[in-house]
Design a protein around this motif. Structure first.
Motif, PDB file in Angstrom:
ATOM      1  N   ALA A  40     -11.783  17.093  -7.437  1.00 42.98           N
ATOM      2  CA  ALA A  40     -10.384  16.754  -7.697  1.00 42.98           C
ATOM      3  C   ALA A  40     -10.285  15.742  -8.839  1.00 42.98           C
ATOM      4  CB  ALA A  40      -9.756  16.188  -6.441  1.00 42.98           C
ATOM      5  N   ASP A  41      -9.166  15.803  -9.523  1.00 41.94           N
ATOM      6  CA  ASP A  41      -8.934  14.857 -10.615  1.00 41.94           C
ATOM      7  C   ASP A  41      -8.671  13.469 -10.056  1.00 41.94           C
ATOM      8  OD1 ASP A  41      -9.191  16.799 -12.552  1.00 41.94           O
ATOM      9  OD2 ASP A  41      -7.053  17.228 -12.617  1.00 41.94           O
ATOM     10  N   THR A  42      -9.205  12.462 -10.761  1.00 40.15           N
ATOM     11  CA  THR A  42      -8.963  11.082 -10.373  1.00 40.15           C
ATOM     12  C   THR A  42      -7.639  10.631 -10.973  1.00 40.15           C
ATOM     13  OG1 THR A  42     -11.321  10.607 -10.267  1.00 40.15           O
ATOM     14  CG2 THR A  42      -9.851   8.718 -10.492  1.00 40.15           C
ATOM     15  N   GLN A  43      -6.809  10.039 -10.128  1.00 36.40           N
ATOM     16  CA  GLN A  43      -5.511   9.517 -10.551  1.00 36.40           C
ATOM     17  C   GLN A  43      -5.545   7.995 -10.473  1.00 36.40           C
ATOM     18  OE1 GLN A  43      -2.882  11.524 -11.528  1.00 36.40           O
ATOM     19  NE2 GLN A  43      -4.308  13.238 -11.286  1.00 36.40           N
ATOM     20  N   THR A  44      -4.728   7.344 -11.284  1.00 35.56           N
ATOM     21  CA  THR A  44      -4.582   5.891 -11.211  1.00 35.56           C
ATOM     22  C   THR A  44      -3.185   5.586 -10.700  1.00 35.56           C
ATOM     23  OG1 THR A  44      -6.128   5.550 -13.032  1.00 35.56           O
ATOM     24  CG2 THR A  44      -4.653   3.726 -12.499  1.00 35.56           C
ATOM     25  N   TYR A  45      -3.122   4.815  -9.626  1.00 33.19           N
ATOM     26  CA  TYR A  45      -1.857   4.427  -9.010  1.00 33.19           C
ATOM     27  C   TYR A  45      -1.711   2.919  -9.102  1.00 33.19           C
ATOM     28  CZ  TYR A  45      -2.737   8.957  -6.761  1.00 33.19           C
ATOM     29  OH  TYR A  45      -3.035  10.279  -6.506  1.00 33.19           O
ATOM     30  N   LYS A  46      -0.493   2.460  -9.345  1.00 34.58           N
ATOM     31  CA  LYS A  46      -0.221   1.022  -9.374  1.00 34.58           C
ATOM     32  C   LYS A  46       0.838   0.697  -8.335  1.00 34.58           C
ATOM     33  CE  LYS A  46      -1.369  -0.060 -14.154  1.00 34.58           C
ATOM     34  NZ  LYS A  46      -0.897  -0.699 -15.390  1.00 34.58           N
ATOM     35  N   PHE A  47       0.640  -0.435  -7.680  1.00 38.24           N
ATOM     36  CA  PHE A  47       1.563  -0.887  -6.651  1.00 38.24           C
ATOM     37  C   PHE A  47       1.834  -2.372  -6.838  1.00 38.24           C
ATOM     38  CE2 PHE A  47      -1.122   2.457  -4.931  1.00 38.24           C
ATOM     39  CZ  PHE A  47      -0.201   3.340  -4.391  1.00 38.24           C
ATOM     40  N   ASN A  48       3.057  -2.783  -6.518  1.00 39.12           N
ATOM     41  CA  ASN A  48       3.385  -4.203  -6.424  1.00 39.12           C
ATOM     42  C   ASN A  48       3.245  -4.548  -4.948  1.00 39.12           C
ATOM     43  OD1 ASN A  48       5.185  -6.536  -5.864  1.00 39.12           O
ATOM     44  ND2 ASN A  48       5.421  -6.453  -8.074  1.00 39.12           N
ATOM     45  N   VAL A  49       2.330  -5.457  -4.627  1.00 39.46           N
ATOM     46  CA  VAL A  49       2.043  -5.807  -3.236  1.00 39.46           C
ATOM     47  C   VAL A  49       2.275  -7.302  -3.045  1.00 39.46           C
ATOM     48  CG1 VAL A  49       0.325  -5.749  -1.385  1.00 39.46           C
ATOM     49  CG2 VAL A  49       0.313  -3.964  -3.141  1.00 39.46           C
ATOM     50  N   GLY A  50       3.059  -7.664  -2.040  1.00 39.62           N
ATOM     51  CA  GLY A  50       3.339  -9.066  -1.757  1.00 39.62           C
ATOM     52  C   GLY A  50       2.136  -9.741  -1.116  1.00 39.62           C
ATOM     53  N   MET A  51       1.355 -10.432  -1.947  1.00 41.35           N
ATOM     54  CA  MET A  51       0.154 -11.134  -1.475  1.00 41.35           C
ATOM     55  C   MET A  51       0.295 -12.607  -1.835  1.00 41.35           C
ATOM     56  SD  MET A  51      -2.681  -8.383  -2.856  1.00 41.35           S
ATOM     57  CE  MET A  51      -1.977  -8.371  -4.504  1.00 41.35           C
ATOM     58  N   THR A  52       0.022 -13.486  -0.881  1.00 37.77           N
ATOM     59  CA  THR A  52       0.207 -14.911  -1.131  1.00 37.77           C
ATOM     60  C   THR A  52      -1.099 -15.695  -1.209  1.00 37.77           C
ATOM     61  OG1 THR A  52       0.481 -15.270   1.235  1.00 37.77           O
ATOM     62  CG2 THR A  52       2.491 -14.951  -0.060  1.00 37.77           C
ATOM     63  N   CYS A  53      -2.218 -15.067  -0.826  1.00 32.62           N
ATOM     64  CA  CYS A  53      -3.482 -15.815  -0.832  1.00 32.62           C
ATOM     65  C   CYS A  53      -4.654 -14.844  -0.961  1.00 32.62           C
ATOM     66  CB  CYS A  53      -3.620 -16.623   0.460  1.00 32.62           C
ATOM     67  SG  CYS A  53      -3.734 -15.583   1.937  1.00 32.62           S
ATOM     68  N   GLY A  54      -5.840 -15.414  -1.084  1.00 33.35           N
ATOM     69  CA  GLY A  54      -7.041 -14.593  -1.186  1.00 33.35           C
ATOM     70  C   GLY A  54      -7.278 -13.737   0.045  1.00 33.35           C
ATOM     71  N   GLY A  55      -6.860 -14.239   1.203  1.00 30.24           N
ATOM     72  CA  GLY A  55      -7.007 -13.455   2.431  1.00 30.24           C
ATOM     73  C   GLY A  55      -6.174 -12.187   2.386  1.00 30.24           C
ATOM     74  N   CYS A  56      -4.972 -12.310   1.802  1.00 27.21           N
ATOM     75  CA  CYS A  56      -4.091 -11.138   1.662  1.00 27.21           C
ATOM     76  C   CYS A  56      -4.737 -10.093   0.763  1.00 27.21           C
ATOM     77  CB  CYS A  56      -2.747 -11.549   1.056  1.00 27.21           C
ATOM     78  SG  CYS A  56      -1.750 -12.649   2.068  1.00 27.21           S
TER      79      CYS A  56
END
Length: 69
Positions: free
Chosen positions: A2-18
């Motif tokens: 299968a072809d490799t796709q690149t997806y981008k997301f905005n994710v609400g992360m506040t720290c390294g643990g997130c």
């Protein structure tokens, strides 16, 4: 193969643990070849051979707010 796709997301992360939780969830998915996470910009970029919806669902399961870009 299968072809490799690149997806981008905005994710609400506040720290390294997130960002680590998101990274762990994504690297466990079959079909994900690369994960780049920027805590500063809250952007997650994923290279995968699976549908974007599958990647989005994996991020949602971490409990973080997520929006596809």
């Amino acid at each position: 193969m299968a072809d490799t796709q690149t997806y981008k997301f905005n994710v609400g992360m506040t720290c390294g643990g997130c960002s680590n939780a998101v990274n762990r969830a994504l690297t466990k998915l079959d079909g994900v070849s690369k994960v780049d996470i920027s805590l500063e910009t809250q952007i997650v970029e994923v290279q995968a051979t699976i549908p974007q919806a599958d990647v989005l669902e994996a991020i949602k399961k971490t409990g973080k707010p997520v929006t596809p870009l």
